[in-house]
Design a protein around this motif. Structure first.
Motif, PDB file in Angstrom:
ATOM      1  N   ALA A 271      44.160  36.387  57.272  1.00 15.30           N
ATOM      2  CA  ALA A 271      43.831  37.788  57.551  1.00 15.30           C
ATOM      3  C   ALA A 271      43.169  37.936  58.910  1.00 15.30           C
ATOM      4  O   ALA A 271      43.348  38.939  59.597  1.00 15.30           O
ATOM      5  N   GLY A 272      42.414  36.937  59.313  1.00 19.03           N
ATOM      6  CA  GLY A 272      41.696  37.010  60.583  1.00 19.03           C
ATOM      7  C   GLY A 272      42.583  36.845  61.801  1.00 19.03           C
ATOM      8  O   GLY A 272      42.123  36.994  62.927  1.00 19.03           O
ATOM      9  N   ALA A 273      43.860  36.559  61.555  1.00 21.57           N
ATOM     10  CA  ALA A 273      44.764  36.398  62.685  1.00 21.57           C
ATOM     11  C   ALA A 273      45.045  37.723  63.378  1.00 21.57           C
ATOM     12  O   ALA A 273      45.496  37.752  64.515  1.00 21.57           O
ATOM     13  N   GLY A 274      44.769  38.838  62.685  1.00 21.49           N
ATOM     14  CA  GLY A 274      44.992  40.147  63.282  1.00 21.49           C
ATOM     15  C   GLY A 274      43.883  40.513  64.252  1.00 21.49           C
ATOM     16  O   GLY A 274      42.889  39.801  64.404  1.00 21.49           O
ATOM     17  N   ASP A 275      44.049  41.622  64.940  1.00 22.56           N
ATOM     18  CA  ASP A 275      43.073  42.099  65.907  1.00 22.56           C
ATOM     19  C   ASP A 275      41.886  42.716  65.173  1.00 22.56           C
ATOM     20  O   ASP A 275      42.040  43.736  64.498  1.00 22.56           O
ATOM     21  N   PRO A 276      40.667  42.131  65.244  1.00 19.44           N
ATOM     22  CA  PRO A 276      39.528  42.678  64.500  1.00 19.44           C
ATOM     23  C   PRO A 276      39.118  44.063  64.972  1.00 19.44           C
ATOM     24  O   PRO A 276      38.440  44.787  64.263  1.00 19.44           O
ATOM     25  N   LEU A 277      39.525  44.433  66.170  1.00 17.77           N
ATOM     26  CA  LEU A 277      39.174  45.761  66.674  1.00 17.77           C
ATOM     27  C   LEU A 277      40.003  46.863  66.013  1.00 17.77           C
ATOM     28  O   LEU A 277      39.711  48.034  66.166  1.00 17.77           O
ATOM     29  N   ARG A 278      41.042  46.485  65.284  1.00 19.41           N
ATOM     30  CA  ARG A 278      41.912  47.479  64.657  1.00 19.41           C
ATOM     31  C   ARG A 278      41.739  47.529  63.140  1.00 19.41           C
ATOM     32  O   ARG A 278      42.431  48.285  62.468  1.00 19.41           O
ATOM     33  N   ARG A 279      40.822  46.713  62.599  1.00 20.12           N
ATOM     34  CA  ARG A 279      40.658  46.662  61.151  1.00 20.12           C
ATOM     35  C   ARG A 279      39.169  46.583  60.808  1.00 20.12           C
ATOM     36  O   ARG A 279      38.455  45.711  61.309  1.00 20.12           O
ATOM     37  N   TYR A 280      38.727  47.500  59.964  1.00 27.89           N
ATOM     38  CA  TYR A 280      37.312  47.545  59.575  1.00 27.89           C
ATOM     39  C   TYR A 280      37.256  47.686  58.054  1.00 27.89           C
ATOM     40  O   TYR A 280      37.630  48.730  57.515  1.00 27.89           O
ATOM     41  N   ARG A 281      36.787  46.645  57.393  1.00 21.73           N
ATOM     42  CA  ARG A 281      36.701  46.653  55.925  1.00 21.73           C
ATOM     43  C   ARG A 281      35.223  46.645  55.527  1.00 21.73           C
ATOM     44  O   ARG A 281      34.520  45.665  55.764  1.00 21.73           O
ATOM     45  N   PHE A 282      34.792  47.746  54.923  1.00 18.91           N
ATOM     46  CA  PHE A 282      33.381  47.915  54.566  1.00 18.91           C
ATOM     47  C   PHE A 282      33.179  47.808  53.062  1.00 18.91           C
ATOM     48  O   PHE A 282      33.986  48.303  52.271  1.00 18.91           O
ATOM     49  N   GLY A 283      32.081  47.177  52.680  1.00 19.82           N
ATOM     50  CA  GLY A 283      31.633  47.191  51.292  1.00 19.82           C
ATOM     51  C   GLY A 283      30.279  47.867  51.220  1.00 19.82           C
ATOM     52  O   GLY A 283      29.462  47.732  52.130  1.00 19.82           O
ATOM     53  N   GLY A 284      30.036  48.615  50.153  1.00 18.22           N
ATOM     54  CA  GLY A 284      28.769  49.324  50.033  1.00 18.22           C
ATOM     55  C   GLY A 284      28.219  49.295  48.624  1.00 18.22           C
ATOM     56  O   GLY A 284      28.968  49.329  47.649  1.00 18.22           O
ATOM     57  N   VAL A 285      26.893  49.194  48.520  1.00 23.28           N
ATOM     58  CA  VAL A 285      26.182  49.316  47.251  1.00 23.28           C
ATOM     59  C   VAL A 285      25.452  50.653  47.264  1.00 23.28           C
ATOM     60  O   VAL A 285      24.356  50.771  47.813  1.00 23.28           O
ATOM     61  N   ASN A 286      26.093  51.674  46.718  1.00 25.64           N
ATOM     62  CA  ASN A 286      25.461  52.992  46.607  1.00 25.64           C
ATOM     63  C   ASN A 286      24.856  53.418  47.949  1.00 25.64           C
ATOM     64  O   ASN A 286      23.739  53.916  48.015  1.00 25.64           O
ATOM     65  N   SER A 287      25.610  53.215  49.028  1.00 22.96           N
ATOM     66  CA  SER A 287      25.066  53.490  50.357  1.00 22.96           C
ATOM     67  C   SER A 287      25.121  54.974  50.682  1.00 22.96           C
ATOM     68  O   SER A 287      26.161  55.615  50.497  1.00 22.96           O
ATOM     69  N   PRO A 288      24.027  55.541  51.202  1.00 21.16           N
ATOM     70  CA  PRO A 288      24.007  56.971  51.505  1.00 21.16           C
ATOM     71  C   PRO A 288      24.714  57.324  52.807  1.00 21.16           C
ATOM     72  O   PRO A 288      24.906  58.499  53.103  1.00 21.16           O
ATOM     73  N   ILE A 289      25.103  56.319  53.609  1.00 22.49           N
ATOM     74  CA  ILE A 289      25.678  56.632  54.920  1.00 22.49           C
ATOM     75  C   ILE A 289      27.101  56.117  55.092  1.00 22.49           C
ATOM     76  O   ILE A 289      27.684  56.299  56.159  1.00 22.49           O
ATOM     77  N   LEU A 290      27.684  55.487  54.068  1.00 19.82           N
ATOM     78  CA  LEU A 290      28.997  54.887  54.235  1.00 19.82           C
ATOM     79  C   LEU A 290      30.035  55.935  54.638  1.00 19.82           C
ATOM     80  O   LEU A 290      30.855  55.706  55.538  1.00 19.82           O
TER      81      LEU A 290
END
Length: 328
Positions: free
Chosen positions: A88-107
């Protein structure tokens, strides 16, 4: 509860250290929280996994069976995650953003800002109640960043090797129905809520211990605590069945009010994490600054809290720290 890999790690940690207390220290958890988690695991598996006495914790026959399987499954799963992460890391990291959140108020606001700044970016989100699950996914390359929080000066477990930065620190508020006798106050002493029943979201963090300790300092033991997701928690509060602790930037809900706790007996630190060796580390700092901006955006819906922050500079984003953030 379904048995997960993180539960097998708990069992292995207790077996390797020979003690629940030592395992809790290794995993970065409070000992009561780890004990409660072990009890839940044992209920799922149908019996005790350890014999515990003054000499420590020794696996039972059932515990040995679970350990045998865990010692095969955990390395195999890590190998799979590492290989998948490399692919998966072979792709351009500037074009992919994968976020995980625990009840985050700003996600949500973070995603909105990032999408506006990087129109061609692929952005995805994943929600979990477990900080460890998100940290494991970031370490394994299945997520790029994690947004979570910890109480007081606690820190996430170092086991997964993530870099953590503080976005902001907020006092914890209480959520009440608008008709509650104390709803007219600007702030409420925690002891004045001693007769209330409470509702809280699930999770593996230390916040339950922090809340119990704060109540003990106020001179009481909290009554029944319901466990529910956010929607059910709102319904319980709205019905007058319980009150809830909430983040200071909790979105306003019709019929409910948030109030400060006098003396700020509980603090919540919003954290942003990534793995320093992952491709996403190259863009972590600018994304972190976007997270700080998203937090600032959230304050627009809370003018009273914003005014309070101006008089209490130890809370909110800390401008005297490098980049407005600090290491967790």
């Amino acid at each position: 509860m379904n048995l997960e890999l993180r539960h097998l790690r708990v069992v292995c940690a207790i077996a390797e250290t020979g003690s629940v207390t030592k395992a809790a220290s290794t995993l970065g958890l409070a000992q009561p929280a780890l004990t409660a988690q072990l009890q839940r695991i044992e209920r799922v598996l149908g019996g005790p996994l350890f014999e515990r006495d003054r000499r420590g914790a020794r696996p039972t026959a059932l515990g040995e069976l679970v350990l045998d399987r865990a010692r095969v499954l955990l390395p195999a799963m890590k190998g799979l995650q590492d290989e998948a992460a490399r692919l998966a890391g072979a792709g351009d990291p500037l074009r992919r953003y994968r976020f995980g959140g625990v009840n985050s108020p700003i996600l949500g606001r973070l995603v909105h800002r990032l999408a506006a700044e990087r129109a061609d970016a692929q952005i995805s989100t994943f929600a979990s109640w477990s900080v460890d699950e998100l940290a494991q996914m970031v370490a394994g390359g299945r997520l790029d960043f994690a947004l979570t929080g910890v109480c007081g000066d606690a820190a996430p477990s170092p086991v997964f090797g993530l870099s953590w930065r503080e976005v902001a620190v907020d006092p914890v508020f209480v959520l009440l129905p608008q008709a509650h006798p104390l709803a007219g106050r600007d702030e409420i002493d925690l002891v004045d809520l001693r007769r209330e029943q409470w509702v809280a979201a699930p999770g593996d963090g230390c916040f339950g211990d922090c809340f119990a300790a704060a109540c003990a300092r106020a001179g009481f033991t909290p009554r029944k605590v319901y466990e529910a997701d956010v929607r059910a928690a709102l319904d319980l509060v709205d019905a007058g069945t319980a009150v809830a602790l909430c983040q200071a930037t909790f979105r306003p809900v019709a019929g409910l009010v948030t109030r400060r706790l006098a003396g700020t007996p509980l603090r919540w630190r919003l954290l942003f994490g990534w793995h320093p060796e992952a491709p996403a580390a190259a863009v972590a700092e600018p994304v972190l600054e976007t997270a700080v901006a998203a937090y600032t955006d959230a304050l627009a819906n809370h003018p009273d809290y914003l005014a309070w922050l101006l008089a209490h500079p130890d809370f909110g984003v800390q401008p005297h720290r490098v980049g407005g953030v600090r290491t967790a």
